[in-house]
Design a protein around this motif. Sequence first.
Motif, PDB file in Angstrom:
ATOM      1  N   ALA A  54      -4.407  -8.955  32.599  1.00  0.00           N
ATOM      2  CA  ALA A  54      -5.253  -9.994  32.025  1.00  0.00           C
ATOM      3  C   ALA A  54      -4.431 -11.191  31.573  1.00  0.00           C
ATOM      4  N   ASN A  55      -5.055 -12.359  31.668  1.00  0.00           N
ATOM      5  CA  ASN A  55      -4.579 -13.561  31.001  1.00  0.00           C
ATOM      6  C   ASN A  55      -5.273 -13.647  29.649  1.00  0.00           C
ATOM      7  N   LEU A  56      -4.618 -14.294  28.697  1.00  0.00           N
ATOM      8  CA  LEU A  56      -5.206 -14.528  27.385  1.00  0.00           C
ATOM      9  C   LEU A  56      -5.209 -16.010  27.082  1.00  0.00           C
ATOM     10  N   PHE A  57      -6.364 -16.500  26.600  1.00  0.00           N
ATOM     11  CA  PHE A  57      -6.474 -17.895  26.166  1.00  0.00           C
ATOM     12  C   PHE A  57      -7.081 -17.896  24.776  1.00  0.00           C
ATOM     13  N   ALA A  58      -6.470 -18.627  23.867  1.00  0.00           N
ATOM     14  CA  ALA A  58      -6.961 -18.691  22.489  1.00  0.00           C
ATOM     15  C   ALA A  58      -6.769 -20.102  21.959  1.00  0.00           C
ATOM     16  N   THR A  59      -7.669 -20.515  21.068  1.00  0.00           N
ATOM     17  CA  THR A  59      -7.619 -21.846  20.473  1.00  0.00           C
ATOM     18  C   THR A  59      -7.430 -21.716  18.970  1.00  0.00           C
ATOM     19  N   LEU A  60      -6.434 -22.453  18.447  1.00  0.00           N
ATOM     20  CA  LEU A  60      -6.118 -22.414  17.024  1.00  0.00           C
ATOM     21  C   LEU A  60      -6.264 -23.815  16.448  1.00  0.00           C
ATOM     22  N   GLY A  61      -7.094 -23.935  15.405  1.00  0.00           N
ATOM     23  CA  GLY A  61      -7.229 -25.198  14.698  1.00  0.00           C
ATOM     24  C   GLY A  61      -7.959 -26.252  15.498  1.00  0.00           C
ATOM     25  N   GLY A  62      -8.133 -27.402  14.856  1.00  0.00           N
ATOM     26  CA  GLY A  62      -8.744 -28.542  15.540  1.00  0.00           C
ATOM     27  C   GLY A  62     -10.232 -28.413  15.715  1.00  0.00           C
ATOM     28  N   GLY A  63     -10.868 -29.533  15.938  1.00  0.00           N
ATOM     29  CA  GLY A  63     -12.292 -29.539  16.230  1.00  0.00           C
ATOM     30  C   GLY A  63     -12.518 -29.619  17.719  1.00  0.00           C
ATOM     31  N   ASN A  64     -13.570 -30.280  18.096  1.00  0.00           N
ATOM     32  CA  ASN A  64     -13.882 -30.439  19.524  1.00  0.00           C
ATOM     33  C   ASN A  64     -13.091 -31.611  20.090  1.00  0.00           C
ATOM     34  N   GLN A  65     -11.791 -31.429  20.141  1.00  0.00           N
ATOM     35  CA  GLN A  65     -10.876 -32.452  20.634  1.00  0.00           C
ATOM     36  C   GLN A  65     -10.001 -31.854  21.734  1.00  0.00           C
ATOM     37  N   PRO A  66      -9.534 -32.685  22.666  1.00  0.00           N
ATOM     38  CA  PRO A  66      -8.577 -32.192  23.668  1.00  0.00           C
ATOM     39  C   PRO A  66      -7.302 -31.714  22.976  1.00  0.00           C
ATOM     40  N   GLY A  67      -6.863 -30.506  23.327  1.00  0.00           N
ATOM     41  CA  GLY A  67      -5.725 -29.910  22.641  1.00  0.00           C
ATOM     42  C   GLY A  67      -4.464 -29.826  23.477  1.00  0.00           C
ATOM     43  N   ILE A  68      -3.459 -29.194  22.895  1.00  0.00           N
ATOM     44  CA  ILE A  68      -2.162 -28.976  23.541  1.00  0.00           C
ATOM     45  C   ILE A  68      -2.048 -27.494  23.892  1.00  0.00           C
ATOM     46  N   VAL A  69      -1.750 -27.186  25.142  1.00  0.00           N
ATOM     47  CA  VAL A  69      -1.572 -25.808  25.595  1.00  0.00           C
ATOM     48  C   VAL A  69      -0.106 -25.416  25.469  1.00  0.00           C
ATOM     49  N   LEU A  70       0.139 -24.274  24.839  1.00  0.00           N
ATOM     50  CA  LEU A  70       1.464 -23.647  24.858  1.00  0.00           C
ATOM     51  C   LEU A  70       1.354 -22.465  25.798  1.00  0.00           C
ATOM     52  N   SER A  71       2.054 -22.536  26.912  1.00  0.00           N
ATOM     53  CA  SER A  71       1.841 -21.587  28.005  1.00  0.00           C
ATOM     54  C   SER A  71       3.071 -20.732  28.264  1.00  0.00           C
ATOM     55  N   GLY A  72       2.823 -19.436  28.492  1.00  0.00           N
ATOM     56  CA  GLY A  72       3.905 -18.530  28.846  1.00  0.00           C
ATOM     57  C   GLY A  72       3.391 -17.377  29.681  1.00  0.00           C
ATOM     58  N   HIS A  73       4.248 -16.782  30.495  1.00  0.00           N
ATOM     59  CA  HIS A  73       3.841 -15.621  31.288  1.00  0.00           C
ATOM     60  C   HIS A  73       4.320 -14.348  30.612  1.00  0.00           C
ATOM     61  N   THR A  74       3.500 -13.312  30.691  1.00  0.00           N
ATOM     62  CA  THR A  74       3.786 -12.059  30.010  1.00  0.00           C
ATOM     63  C   THR A  74       4.608 -11.100  30.855  1.00  0.00           C
ATOM     64  N   ASP A  75       4.650 -11.300  32.174  1.00  0.00           N
ATOM     65  CA  ASP A  75       5.347 -10.350  33.043  1.00  0.00           C
ATOM     66  C   ASP A  75       6.832 -10.660  33.132  1.00  0.00           C
ATOM     67  N   VAL A  76       7.590  -9.632  33.479  1.00  0.00           N
ATOM     68  CA  VAL A  76       9.035  -9.763  33.657  1.00  0.00           C
ATOM     69  C   VAL A  76       9.424  -9.177  35.011  1.00  0.00           C
ATOM     70  N   VAL A  77      10.633  -9.499  35.455  1.00  0.00           N
ATOM     71  CA  VAL A  77      11.129  -8.972  36.729  1.00  0.00           C
ATOM     72  C   VAL A  77      11.687  -7.564  36.530  1.00  0.00           C
ATOM     73  N   PRO A  78      11.817  -6.781  37.611  1.00  0.00           N
ATOM     74  CA  PRO A  78      12.304  -5.405  37.484  1.00  0.00           C
ATOM     75  C   PRO A  78      13.757  -5.333  37.020  1.00  0.00           C
ATOM     76  N   VAL A  79      14.088  -4.174  36.452  1.00  0.00           N
ATOM     77  CA  VAL A  79      15.483  -3.888  36.094  1.00  0.00           C
ATOM     78  C   VAL A  79      16.107  -2.916  37.088  1.00  0.00           C
ATOM     79  N   ASP A  80      15.342  -2.495  38.101  1.00  0.00           N
ATOM     80  CA  ASP A  80      15.813  -1.519  39.086  1.00  0.00           C
ATOM     81  C   ASP A  80      17.134  -1.967  39.714  1.00  0.00           C
ATOM     82  N   GLY A  81      18.092  -1.062  39.756  1.00  0.00           N
ATOM     83  CA  GLY A  81      19.360  -1.343  40.417  1.00  0.00           C
ATOM     84  C   GLY A  81      20.299  -2.229  39.628  1.00  0.00           C
ATOM     85  N   GLN A  82      19.903  -2.634  38.436  1.00  0.00           N
ATOM     86  CA  GLN A  82      20.756  -3.482  37.621  1.00  0.00           C
ATOM     87  C   GLN A  82      21.549  -2.640  36.626  1.00  0.00           C
TER      88      GLN A  82
END
Length: 386
Positions: A54-82
């Motif tokens: 799943a992706n997650l989207f949440a809004t903190l603070g502010g009224g009905n105004q265009p906001g600023i997105v802080l974006s990040g991915h939750t997945d990581v690459v494998p550690v296999d063979g490292q």
Amino acid sequence: MNAPPKTTDLLSQLISFDTTSRNSNLDFIEFVGALLEPYGIKTELTFDDKKKKANLFATLGGGNQPGIVLSGHTDVVPVDGQNWSTDPFQTEITGDRMFGRGACDMKGFIAICLTKIEEILEADLATPIHFAFSYDEEVGCLGVTGLLDELKKKPIQPKACIIGEPTSMGVIRAHKGVLFKHCCVRGKSAHSSLVNQGVNAITVAAKIIAYVDAIQQRIQNEGPFDNEFDPPYTTLHCGVMHGGTVNNIIPNQCEFDFEIRNLPDESTLPLFEEIDAYIKTQLLPAMHAVSPDTGINWQTLSDAPGMDTPADDSLIPMISRLLDSTVAPGKVSYGTEGGYFQTAGIPTIICGPGSIEQAHKPNEFIDLAQLKKGERFITALIGSLK
């Protein structure tokens, strides 16, 4: 030199979730939701087809105004063979570094965002801040498209996006696109002493790969070039190849993966069409002359757009001012979800803690000073939105 314990403690918890792209990230997402719930913050989830990610989207603070997105991915690459010196999913702080898979790419940024929940809410912002945490970025930015599809349905769109990929807290305004392709060559088996009766799938695949490399050499010599990138041209690369069983059987199948990382103002389509034309005119006729059942099939694994935010976009001086930086924004050859946000009409920059030099490697780490710098940046951002 120490980062606030709250940040490192939370980062340790985030790293403990094995969100390697082949796994579900739902435990991670539920953990984030549980952090937001006591504050009455609504989370919106978009799932993959199997409801295992799943992706997650949440809004903190502010009224009905265009906001600023802080974006990040939750997945990581494998550690296999490292060869890790520590358990990659149990953090360890040694000196001024924190080790663990995803420490810099990019759970460090997500941890910083989550430690700022109370600070954002107490600021009573006129402009909201959105959290956008996605799945499957590492395997082709597969999750963010669903998140953006839902975001487009909202009556008010964000006015900007900051993607916290590891840039050592420098500002990145452009990155290359990437096309991932899988090729399956279907040949014809025969005894290796009767090469005229078979079609060697490995040989055919090798000819395609050699042709791809010839295109790479041409581009490397002739361009087009953009010297703000390193390397300053579109690149083609074959990274995986499988075929054959034993040496005295002509292999009837060979598969390989290759990629094109294109300058953001250059399309991958003409290059792939050139490869496809070579196959159709030079390889398939000879294969079909031996057996009509032979063939070459392609599958697109990912086709992620590049990003190129104009140097005069108002977002860039705003972010540079918050960082107290006079360094000109750069361009990078790796890909991010930034191209998707930009395609959705949201001005986007890349800026986050940690070095890309540590990403995907054994003993991945983030400097504690980078976490502190990331915290100061988000605090400055919050102050600017009051």
